[in-house]
Design an enzyme around this catalytic site. Structure first.
Site, short mmCIF file in Angstrom:
data_model
loop_
_atom_site.label_atom_id
_atom_site.label_comp_id
_atom_site.label_asym_id
_atom_site.label_seq_id
_atom_site.Cartn_x
_atom_site.Cartn_y
_atom_site.Cartn_z
N ALA A 95 0.20 -1.09 0.33
CA ALA A 95 -0.24 0.24 0.28
C ALA A 95 0.81 1.29 -0.11
CB ALA A 95 -1.13 -0.01 1.30
N GLU A 114 -0.29 -10.14 -1.05
CA GLU A 114 -1.42 -10.27 -0.40
C GLU A 114 -1.98 -10.30 -2.08
OE1 GLU A 114 -3.75 -8.91 3.36
OE2 GLU A 114 -2.14 -7.05 2.56
N GLY A 132 0.71 -5.45 1.25
CA GLY A 132 -0.25 -5.55 -0.32
C GLY A 132 0.32 -6.31 -1.18
N GLU A 143 2.69 -5.56 8.29
CA GLU A 143 1.93 -5.41 8.65
C GLU A 143 1.81 -5.03 9.88
OE1 GLU A 143 0.70 -5.98 4.82
OE2 GLU A 143 1.57 -7.20 6.35
#
Length: 409
Positions: free
Chosen positions: A215, A263, A260, A283
Site C-alpha cells: 500500500a 496479498e 499488499g 504490517e
C-alpha cells in the site's frame, strides 16, 4: 379635575390614619404609634400609586384612537413606499426561477467535459472499448506525471492466443498501491471478466526489482481515519474480485512482494517466482495487520502455523523457501519468469473456457465446505456443461483425432 383628585386623595389618607389610630389599643399607644403611622403611610402610598396608574391608563385609552387614526392615515403612504420593493423582489424570484438548477448545468456540461477529457487522454486509454486498458487516470496521474496509467491489459498474439497480460507500472513508487492504481486495477478486472476471448490472465510488474511494495503509505498519511478504513475495504474487495474471476490467473513475482503486494499475489490462482523474489508481511511491525486478505489466504496456502510465523515476525521469504512452503508453484533460476508464466498460461488456454470457469468455481468454493457439500457442488458445476457446444466439440475432436476448436458456448 386635578384639584378634586388631590382633595379626594387627602381625604383618603386622613381616613386611613383615623382607622389605624382607632385600631391601636390605648394601653400600648406609646409603643405602637410609630408602627401604625408607618403602616398608614404605606397604605396611602399604595393608594396614590394605584390612583396614578388608573389615571395613566385613562389617558392612554384616550390617546389610542388618535394613534390608530394617525396610523390609518399613514398606511397608504407606507404601502406606496413598499410597493416598489415588493415588485422588485417578485422580479428577482422570476429571474431565479428561469435560471437552470446547478445540477442541470452540470448535466449539460458533463458530455462536453467528457469529450474534452477523452481528447486529452492517451491512445492507450481510448482503447478501453476493446478491453485493453483500465479506467482513466486523474489529472496528476497519481505520481506527478499527467495521463500516466498504472495498470494496463494487453491481449497476446500467437503463440499465446487467449492469454492477456495485466501489467503494474508505477516505477516512481515501486508499484505502491494507491487510489489510482486500485481504481485502474478494479476496472481492468471488470473488463477481463466480460471479455470472452481471454482464457488466462498473467499479472506482472514492469518495474525492475519489485512486484509491488504494498500500500502507498505516503498517500495514506494524508488520509483521515475514515478514509483509511474505506481504502482498505476497497483494497480487500478488489483483491477478492481478482480471486473470484472466472478466468485462471497467474502472478509473476520478480523482486519484492511486500504487504499488499504479497496479498495481491496470493489472490491469484498460481504464482511463478524469479531468483530474486521475496515475500514479506510487515504490517504488524507498522502497528496494523494484513488487511487485504493476507490473514485468510496465507494460512490456506502455507498452513496456519507457518502463516502465523510470517505475520508475527514480518520476515522475508526468498524463492527457495517460498517454493518449499507452497507460497509459489513454479520457480525460475535462469531465464525469464514471465516467459515461464506465458508457457503455463498457454497450456491453460488450450482448455475449454467454460470448463475452466466451472473447474475454478468447484475448487474454490469446495475448499470452504465439507467433502459431502463439495461433491454436491462439483455435481452442480458438471451439470452446467452437459448442454454446451464445447462439450460436443471436445467429443468430436477426440473421435476425429484433431485439436478442438472451443468457442465458449
Amino acid at each position: 379635575m386635578q384639584a378634586a383628585s388631590r382633595r379626594g386623595m387627602a381625604a383618603a389618607v386622613t381616613a386611613v390614619l383615623s382607622k389605624a389610630a382607632a385600631a391601636a389599643p390605648l394601653a400600648s399607644a406609646s409603643a405602637t404609634a410609630p408602627a401604625a403611622r408607618w403602616a398608614a403611610v404605606s397604605a396611602a402610598r399604595g393608594l396614590a400609586s394605584a390612583t396614578a396608574t388608573a389615571a395613566g391608563w385613562r389617558q392612554q385609552q384616550q390617546q389610542q384612537p388618535a394613534l390608530q387614526l394617525q396610523g390609518q392615515a399613514h398606511s397608504p403612504a407606507l404601502r406606496m413606499q413598499e410597493a416598489p420593493q415588493q415588485q422588485q423582489q417578485a422580479q428577482q424570484q422570476q429571474q431565479q426561477a428561469r435560471q437552470p438548477h446547478p445540477s442541470a448545468l452540470r448535466m449539460q456540461q458533463a458530455p462536453q467535459q467528457q469529450q474534452a477529457q477523452q481528447q486529452r487522454a492517451p491512445l492507450q486509454w481510448r482503447q478501453q472499448a476493446r478491453g485493453f486498458a483500465s479506467s482513466p487516470p486523474p489529472a496528476d496521474g497519481g505520481s506527478g506525471a499527467s495521463g500516466e496509467l498504472h495498470v494496463t491489459v494487453e491481449p497476446q498474439g500467437a503463440p499465446y492466443e487467449g492469454v492477456s497480460v495485466l501489467s503494474l507500472s508505477r516505477p516512481r513508487a515501486k508499484n505502491a498501491i494507491g487510489r489510482q492504481m486500485l481504481s485502474e486495477l478494479s476496472e481492468a478486472i471488470n473488463n477481463l471478466r466480460q471479455e470472452r476471448t481471454t482464457r488466462c490472465v498473467v499479472v506482472r510488474s514492469t518495474v525492475p526489482g519489485v512486484f509491488s511494495a504494498g500500500a502507498d503509505l505516503k498517500e495514506r498519511t494524508l488520509m483521515t481515519q475514515h478514509e483509511t478504513a474505506e481504502f482498505v475495504s476497497s483494497l480487500r474487495r478488489v483483491f477478492s474480485e481478482l480471486q473470484a474471476m472466472p478466468i485462471p490467473t497467474i502472478a509473476v513475482i520478480e523482486g519484492a512482494a511486500l504487504g499488499g503486494g504479497a496479498e495481491l499475489a496470493l489472490a491469484c490462482d498460481l504464482r511463478v517466482v524469479g531468483p530474486d523474489a521475496a515475500f514479506a508481511f510487515p504490517e504488524a511491525q507498522l502497528g496494523i495487520i494484513p488487511g487485504a486478505g493476507g490473514t485468510q489466504r496465507l494460512p490456506r496456502a502455507v498452513g496456519v502455523a507457518r502463516a502465523k510465523e510470517l505475520i508475527f515476525t514480518g520476515r522475508r521469504v526468498g524463492t527457495t523457501e517460498a517454493l518449499s512452503m507452497g507460497l509459489a508453484e513454479h520457480g525460475v533460476q535462469t531465464g525469464s519468469p514471465l516467459d515461464r508464466a506465458l508457457e503455463l498460461a498457454q497450456a491453460v488456454a488450450r482448455s475449454a473456457p467454460l470448463s475452466l470457469r466451472m473447474a475454478k468455481e468447484a475448487i474454490s468454493q469446495g475448499d470452504n465446505v465439507d467433502l459431502a457439500t463439495g461433491l454436491r457442488l462439483e455435481e452442480a458445476c458438471y451439470a452446467q456443461l452437459l448442454h454446451t457446444k464445447d462439450r460436443l466439440e471436445g467429443l468430436a475432436a477426440f473421435a476425429e483425432k484433431r485439436k478442438p476448436v472451443y468457442t465458449g458456448q
